[in-house]
Design an enzyme around this catalytic site. Sequence first.
Site, PDB file in Angstrom:
ATOM      1  N   HIS A 162       0.826  -1.206   0.000  1.00  0.00           N
ATOM      2  CA  HIS A 162       0.000   0.000   0.000  1.00  0.00           C
ATOM      3  C   HIS A 162       0.856   1.251   0.000  1.00  0.00           C
ATOM      4  O   HIS A 162       2.040   1.195   0.331  1.00  0.00           O
ATOM      5  CB  HIS A 162      -0.925   0.007   1.222  1.00  0.00           C
ATOM      6  CG  HIS A 162      -0.249  -0.428   2.488  1.00  0.00           C
ATOM      7  ND1 HIS A 162      -0.263  -1.723   2.931  1.00  0.00           N
ATOM      8  CD2 HIS A 162       0.491   0.250   3.391  1.00  0.00           C
ATOM      9  CE1 HIS A 162       0.419  -1.829   4.065  1.00  0.00           C
ATOM     10  NE2 HIS A 162       0.898  -0.644   4.357  1.00  0.00           N
ATOM     11  N   ASP A 262       7.009  -5.969   3.039  1.00  0.00           N
ATOM     12  CA  ASP A 262       5.970  -5.806   4.059  1.00  0.00           C
ATOM     13  C   ASP A 262       4.605  -6.282   3.564  1.00  0.00           C
ATOM     14  O   ASP A 262       4.212  -6.008   2.427  1.00  0.00           O
ATOM     15  CB  ASP A 262       5.896  -4.319   4.434  1.00  0.00           C
ATOM     16  CG  ASP A 262       4.839  -4.046   5.472  1.00  0.00           C
ATOM     17  OD1 ASP A 262       4.997  -4.545   6.597  1.00  0.00           O
ATOM     18  OD2 ASP A 262       3.841  -3.369   5.151  1.00  0.00           O
ATOM     19  N   GLU A 304       7.430 -10.739   4.634  1.00  0.00           N
ATOM     20  CA  GLU A 304       6.795 -10.545   5.942  1.00  0.00           C
ATOM     21  C   GLU A 304       5.386 -11.116   5.824  1.00  0.00           C
ATOM     22  O   GLU A 304       4.467 -10.453   5.355  1.00  0.00           O
ATOM     23  CB  GLU A 304       6.753  -9.066   6.321  1.00  0.00           C
ATOM     24  CG  GLU A 304       6.333  -8.845   7.761  1.00  0.00           C
ATOM     25  CD  GLU A 304       4.901  -8.341   7.959  1.00  0.00           C
ATOM     26  OE1 GLU A 304       4.384  -8.477   9.070  1.00  0.00           O
ATOM     27  OE2 GLU A 304       4.296  -7.820   7.000  1.00  0.00           O
TER      28      GLU A 304
HETATM   29  C1  GLC Z   1       3.195  -4.936   8.556  1.00  0.00           C
HETATM   30  C2  GLC Z   1       4.010  -4.161   9.552  1.00  0.00           C
HETATM   31  C3  GLC Z   1       3.096  -3.455  10.501  1.00  0.00           C
HETATM   32  C4  GLC Z   1       2.188  -2.539   9.725  1.00  0.00           C
HETATM   33  C5  GLC Z   1       1.483  -3.269   8.605  1.00  0.00           C
HETATM   34  C6  GLC Z   1       0.852  -2.326   7.632  1.00  0.00           C
HETATM   35  O1  GLC Z   1       2.491  -5.948   9.132  1.00  0.00           O
HETATM   36  O2  GLC Z   1       4.898  -4.999  10.211  1.00  0.00           O
HETATM   37  O3  GLC Z   1       3.808  -2.741  11.480  1.00  0.00           O
HETATM   38  O4  GLC Z   1       1.236  -1.975  10.590  1.00  0.00           O
HETATM   39  O5  GLC Z   1       2.377  -4.055   7.856  1.00  0.00           O
HETATM   40  O6  GLC Z   1       1.848  -1.681   6.867  1.00  0.00           O
END
Ligand code: GLC
Length: 613
Positions: A162, A262, A304
């Site tokens: 995003h 992420d 992630e």
């Molecule tokens: C990932 C990050 C987290 C964040 C989310 C949205 O999970 O680790 O901190 O809030 O993405 O970007």
Amino acid sequence: MPDDGEFQRRLARHRTALVAALTALYGTLPGFSAWLDGFLASLAARAAARAESLAARDRAAEADPGWFLRPEMIGYSCYVDRFGSTLEGVAARIPYLQSLGIRYLHLLPFWDVADGDSDGGFAVRDYRRIAPRFGTLADLAHLASAMAEAGITLCADLVLNHTADTHPWAMAARAGDPAFRAYYHVLPSRAEADAYEASLGQVFPQTAPGNFTHVPEMGGWVWTTFYPFQWDLNYANPAVFAEMACLILDLANLGIGAFRLDSAAFLWKRLGTPCRSLPETHEVMRALRAMIDIAAPSVLLKSEVIAPVQDAAAYLGSDAYPECHLAYHAGLMTAGWAALAEQDAGTLRAVIEAVPPVAANAGWITYVRCHDDIGWQPLAPQAGSPTTGFDDASVQKRLRAISDFYTEGKGFARGAAFQSGAGDAAHGINGMAASLAGLETARTEPDIQAAIARLMLLYGLAFAAGGVPLITMGDELAQTNDWSFQHDPARAHEGRWLHRPNFSEAASVRVSDPGTLPGRVFAGLRALATARLCLPALSPATAPRLVAQAAPPVLCFSRGPEIVAAFNFSASDSKLSVPPGPAWYDILASQKIPGSDVVLPPWGMVWLMQEIV
Ligand code: GLC
């Protein structure tokens, strides 16, 4: 600068993988082959722009593709401001990182964000600009080369899923530009949003319920998996893929050696599905990996994806279809905390058993906590058992009990609930590892000792279980919860700030004093790092194999034929039956093991090595 022959050779080797993935994603769109030619040309240009020092790194990585899995690879994760104020300040802490044995530094997002809440930097306004309070792109390049000189790989957070709603793409979309509107997902009516919503989960059910935000200028509902100001990008649009792919290469050319991708699981959406880890998302990963193999092969991709172990492992790909080099072992991390709460290592064993074989030259990040909450859902597939049952209600009840253990303040742990979902569903917990392990409540020396033992037990697991261990800033100094966020209007709504403290200068100057708390924990982690160095078998190349034990709280696994590690998750002594064979030597305690049975003290661990006779 790499020569063109080098680029052509890599292209010849990885072109099929790249084209296959891109064809699977975009092959049916009109103009695909012209788009593909253009994309390949932009890769060639970026590969040609790589500095000689980076080209040399690329050659070395090609010759030794498992370079990042060696036992000396130990990671550290922190926010720029909380650790060193600025990028320059982070560079000034290189000697500190070296004193801890760090070879991989993950910096949470440091890109330009809008004023106000930015979800800790995860709402990016400009990916090609550093947040002014942290420095400039020149500072980043300087930090990257200082890190490289110190033998540390710099990992940047790349918020793939995003952008901020103030990003120029979002602003152009709001202003009515159809090309940029197509960068995002906009559903014209609430009914259409609801149709998707029916099969979606929620990441922030309390602070940002739902997955869509009504934006009048966009004439509909914008997909916002996280906060309303974070607009999900539309990867079904090849222009979005090309933008983000080229961004990765441009940043890699500044010297960044690894990217944390992420929220990678959320990239592709399809009606009627949870829109997590869809097959197309894996095609995006394969395409990015092939691109890296062609244009910057020393660069690491880390997914992630906080998901059950089978789903997270899929992001490491297979030999035939490689994806990321590294993935977070969220299952192992959460199962460690579950074992501590339950005084039973059953779920941990189940997680280890569930790990499928992964591609050669790919591995796990093994860790104890991160900047996010500890969410329990990755454990759901393993939290059932023949006695408790596998149905949802009993699994959720069990996870809820584990969660409550850390948040209800009845035992040693001091944590806080995070965004509890509806009914019995356990969402997550916040808290510094030291506080969850009991250091915040410990008042007597035996209690302090027990808390340190619990913290070291979990780090011992992360260092021994077959991954690149990652230390989260503050844990090495035994820092406890930072409750100050509750009094800061800008952060009070977001409980994750409980475990995102400022680096404690005061604690850091005491690390060489073994009489202090920071000194004890820092020395403990140093000892694990040093022991790892002599034990190549602990590298992620060999998977842990469970060794059966009679005592339920004891987790025991071997790493290759000559290493056995055992961990006691109980508050009492537990018996460890040492596997038969030649004499064993306890590496952490530097002593011989007297017989075939060993008593592990409460929360004690041993790493055993077969003695060379
Ligand atoms: C990932 C990050 C987290 C964040 C989310 C949205 O999970 O680790 O901190 O809030 O993405 O970007």
